[in-house]
Design a protein around this motif. Structure first.
Motif, PDB file in Angstrom:
ATOM      1  N   ALA A  15     -11.984  37.039  32.006  1.00 50.49           N
ATOM      2  CA  ALA A  15     -10.818  36.175  31.835  1.00 50.49           C
ATOM      3  C   ALA A  15      -9.737  36.864  31.013  1.00 50.49           C
ATOM      4  O   ALA A  15      -8.539  36.713  31.298  1.00 50.49           O
ATOM      5  CB  ALA A  15     -11.237  34.863  31.172  1.00 50.49           C
ATOM      6  N   THR A  26     -12.689  47.033  30.536  1.00 51.45           N
ATOM      7  CA  THR A  26     -11.807  46.206  31.357  1.00 51.45           C
ATOM      8  C   THR A  26     -10.403  46.770  31.440  1.00 51.45           C
ATOM      9  O   THR A  26      -9.646  46.448  32.362  1.00 51.45           O
ATOM     10  CB  THR A  26     -11.714  44.765  30.802  1.00 51.45           C
ATOM     11  OG1 THR A  26     -11.027  44.780  29.533  1.00 51.45           O
ATOM     12  CG2 THR A  26     -13.086  44.129  30.650  1.00 51.45           C
ATOM     13  N   ARG A  53     -15.256  35.778  24.284  1.00 60.76           N
ATOM     14  CA  ARG A  53     -15.879  37.003  24.791  1.00 60.76           C
ATOM     15  C   ARG A  53     -15.971  37.006  26.308  1.00 60.76           C
ATOM     16  O   ARG A  53     -16.775  37.734  26.890  1.00 60.76           O
ATOM     17  CB  ARG A  53     -17.260  37.176  24.164  1.00 60.76           C
ATOM     18  CG  ARG A  53     -17.204  37.267  22.639  1.00 60.76           C
ATOM     19  CD  ARG A  53     -18.588  37.326  22.033  1.00 60.76           C
ATOM     20  NE  ARG A  53     -19.245  38.571  22.356  1.00 60.76           N
ATOM     21  CZ  ARG A  53     -20.544  38.792  22.200  1.00 60.76           C
ATOM     22  NH1 ARG A  53     -21.328  37.835  21.735  1.00 60.76           N
ATOM     23  NH2 ARG A  53     -21.074  39.953  22.518  1.00 60.76           N
ATOM     24  N   ASP A  54     -15.144  36.205  26.968  1.00 65.47           N
ATOM     25  CA  ASP A  54     -15.069  36.212  28.424  1.00 65.47           C
ATOM     26  C   ASP A  54     -14.179  37.376  28.838  1.00 65.47           C
ATOM     27  O   ASP A  54     -12.964  37.251  28.987  1.00 65.47           O
ATOM     28  CB  ASP A  54     -14.508  34.881  28.931  1.00 65.47           C
ATOM     29  CG  ASP A  54     -14.559  34.763  30.443  1.00 65.47           C
ATOM     30  OD1 ASP A  54     -14.643  35.803  31.132  1.00 65.47           O
ATOM     31  OD2 ASP A  54     -14.511  33.614  30.950  1.00 65.47           O
ATOM     32  N   HIS A  55     -14.775  38.538  28.996  1.00 64.38           N
ATOM     33  CA  HIS A  55     -14.010  39.752  29.240  1.00 64.38           C
ATOM     34  C   HIS A  55     -13.242  39.697  30.544  1.00 64.38           C
ATOM     35  O   HIS A  55     -12.109  40.198  30.639  1.00 64.38           O
ATOM     36  CB  HIS A  55     -14.938  40.962  29.220  1.00 64.38           C
ATOM     37  CG  HIS A  55     -15.625  41.160  27.906  1.00 64.38           C
ATOM     38  ND1 HIS A  55     -16.688  42.025  27.749  1.00 64.38           N
ATOM     39  CD2 HIS A  55     -15.418  40.606  26.688  1.00 64.38           C
ATOM     40  CE1 HIS A  55     -17.104  41.991  26.489  1.00 64.38           C
ATOM     41  NE2 HIS A  55     -16.344  41.139  25.833  1.00 64.38           N
ATOM     42  N   ASP A  68      -7.592  27.919  28.144  1.00 63.02           N
ATOM     43  CA  ASP A  68      -8.255  28.405  29.343  1.00 63.02           C
ATOM     44  C   ASP A  68      -7.339  29.469  29.961  1.00 63.02           C
ATOM     45  O   ASP A  68      -6.186  29.634  29.531  1.00 63.02           O
ATOM     46  CB  ASP A  68      -8.574  27.259  30.314  1.00 63.02           C
ATOM     47  CG  ASP A  68      -7.343  26.582  30.911  1.00 63.02           C
ATOM     48  OD1 ASP A  68      -6.303  27.246  31.125  1.00 63.02           O
ATOM     49  OD2 ASP A  68      -7.412  25.364  31.178  1.00 63.02           O
ATOM     50  N   ASP A 107     -21.160  45.815  23.451  1.00 62.20           N
ATOM     51  CA  ASP A 107     -20.127  44.784  23.582  1.00 62.20           C
ATOM     52  C   ASP A 107     -18.744  45.406  23.635  1.00 62.20           C
ATOM     53  O   ASP A 107     -17.909  45.065  24.497  1.00 62.20           O
ATOM     54  CB  ASP A 107     -20.171  43.820  22.394  1.00 62.20           C
ATOM     55  CG  ASP A 107     -21.448  43.012  22.321  1.00 62.20           C
ATOM     56  OD1 ASP A 107     -22.075  42.805  23.369  1.00 62.20           O
ATOM     57  OD2 ASP A 107     -21.804  42.588  21.200  1.00 62.20           O
ATOM     58  N   ARG A 141     -10.773  31.031  25.765  1.00 61.30           N
ATOM     59  CA  ARG A 141     -12.104  30.569  25.374  1.00 61.30           C
ATOM     60  C   ARG A 141     -12.990  30.555  26.612  1.00 61.30           C
ATOM     61  O   ARG A 141     -12.554  30.078  27.649  1.00 61.30           O
ATOM     62  CB  ARG A 141     -12.001  29.148  24.784  1.00 61.30           C
ATOM     63  CG  ARG A 141     -13.340  28.592  24.292  1.00 61.30           C
ATOM     64  CD  ARG A 141     -13.174  27.193  23.752  1.00 61.30           C
ATOM     65  NE  ARG A 141     -12.221  27.121  22.643  1.00 61.30           N
ATOM     66  CZ  ARG A 141     -12.545  27.342  21.360  1.00 61.30           C
ATOM     67  NH1 ARG A 141     -13.789  27.637  21.047  1.00 61.30           N
ATOM     68  NH2 ARG A 141     -11.635  27.260  20.412  1.00 61.30           N
ATOM     69  N   PRO A 142     -14.221  31.058  26.517  1.00 60.68           N
ATOM     70  CA  PRO A 142     -14.852  31.688  25.355  1.00 60.68           C
ATOM     71  C   PRO A 142     -14.164  33.010  25.002  1.00 60.68           C
ATOM     72  O   PRO A 142     -13.667  33.714  25.872  1.00 60.68           O
ATOM     73  CB  PRO A 142     -16.289  31.938  25.815  1.00 60.68           C
ATOM     74  CG  PRO A 142     -16.487  31.077  27.014  1.00 60.68           C
ATOM     75  CD  PRO A 142     -15.157  30.966  27.659  1.00 60.68           C
TER      76      PRO A 142
END
Length: 347
Positions: free
Chosen positions: A221, A251, A217-219, A190, A244, A214-215
């Motif tokens: 985070a 970011t 693809r949590d841009h 996390d 994507d 994780r996930p």
């Protein structure tokens, strides 16, 4: 003009790691060989995990392009993508399309008697640094032994798939600065955990910290982690379409972009992702963990973009192997060299 007579996908699972191989045969009797993504590793069910991807190729895409001109790669790609959009523009559909696309590029190179790299404009450099990508080993002695083997084979860098940063410390203590180190945790943490691990990896001087959260693809985070640690971040193997990649790169969190050619739609899509890497001025490092058409296609691709900085070369311990019978790409002084031979050059 040669036309497509047959398209087939098969799962090779003679060895410990499977390959999903795609073959496109034309009316002149030539055959192009590509590769789709191979599915999630499951040693107990390795003959089944890729079956949905194989079904996309054999039951959907293959029948769609039989009888078509084999060298119309761009046109065929967009027609297949547009037709399949209502199934999905990502996931297993795009994985299947990737395998077909790579086989078509291989076939065209064989028809013309030239390499895919030459078809794409030729190499922009004489060599690109390669790193040995180790599987998860979890034990210090095995980690040291496999790193030593990779260095003896000519690699000056290794990538670890270890979630405990102290295993990275073991490697740094053993080899010092004689080897560059990357660390990939496959989205294990996390954000708070990833920040703590990333700070330790920063102390150990790693080149990059890959897929920290994780996930995967949590841009947002990923950006939080990147703003909280000193070492560079790498990601992108689980992105699919241009939108994507654009969102991820916007970011500003990444130093290294890692598209997976067997997920994004093959070389036809990869050329467009290269442009995004150049636009955002990040390092392009194609992701790959198979020995076979996917690796060879990644090498051809990397050599045609000035943004390329590293090539991932899978490295397996003694006694473990990939099912596709291909050699490692040529290397000299820690650098992967341009490939020769018609098509992708691996079969």
């Amino acid at each position: 003009m040669a036309r497509i007579e047959n398209v087939t996908a098969e799962l090779l699972h003679d060895e410990s790691l499977v390959n999903v191989v795609v073959r496109v045969r034309d009316s002149d009797g030539l055959e192009g060989v590509g590769e789709a993504w191979w599915g999630i590793l499951d040693p107990e069910r390795r003959s089944r995990t890729a079956s949905p991807i194989i079904a996309v190729i054999n039951d959907m895409l293959g029948p769609r392009i039989r009888g078509r001109e084999a060298d119309a790669i761009e046109r065929l790609w967009f027609e297949m993508w547009d037709w399949g959009y209502r199934y999905a523009d990502q996931g297993i559909f795009l994985m299947g399309l990737s395998g077909v696309d790579l086989a078509l590029w291989d076939l065209k190179g064989k028809h013309l008697g030239t390499s895919v790299m030459a078809l794409l404009g030729g190499p922009v450099s004489d060599g690109i640094p390669g790193y040995a990508s180790l599987p998860p080993l979890r034990e210090p002695d095995r980690l040291i032994a496999e790193t030593a083997r990779a260095m003896e084979a000519g690699f000056a860098a290794v990538k670890l798939h270890e979630i405990d940063p102290e295993l990275t410390a073991v490697l740094r203590d053993e080899f010092g600065d004689a080897v560059e180190i990357m660390v990939d945790v496959n989205g294990h943490f996390d954000p708070l955990q990833a920040i703590a691990v990333g700070r330790r990896l920063s102390e150990l001087g790693v080149i990059w910290f890959e897929e920290p959260v994780r996930p995967m693809r949590d841009h947002a985070a990923i950006a939080r982690v990147g703003a909280s640690i000193e070492c560079d971040l790498a990601a992108g193997e689980n992105e699919y379409v241009l939108e994507d990649f654009d969102r991820l790169l916007a970011t500003g969190a990444l130093a290294y972009l890692q598209p997976e050619i067997t997920k994004i739609g093959g070389l036809t899509a990869a050329r467009r992702v290269s442009t995004l890497a150049e636009l955002y001025n990040v390092a392009l490092c194609p992701h790959n963990f198979r020995l076979g058409p996917s690796l060879y296609a990644s090498v051809h691709w990397a050599f045609t973009s000035p943004a390329s900085r590293w090539i991932e070369v899978p490295w397996m311990p003694d006694g473990e192997a990939f099912s596709f019978p291909a050699a490692l790409p040529p290397m000299r002084n820690g650098q992967v060299l341009p490939l020769e031979g018609p098509g992708l050059g691996c079969g």
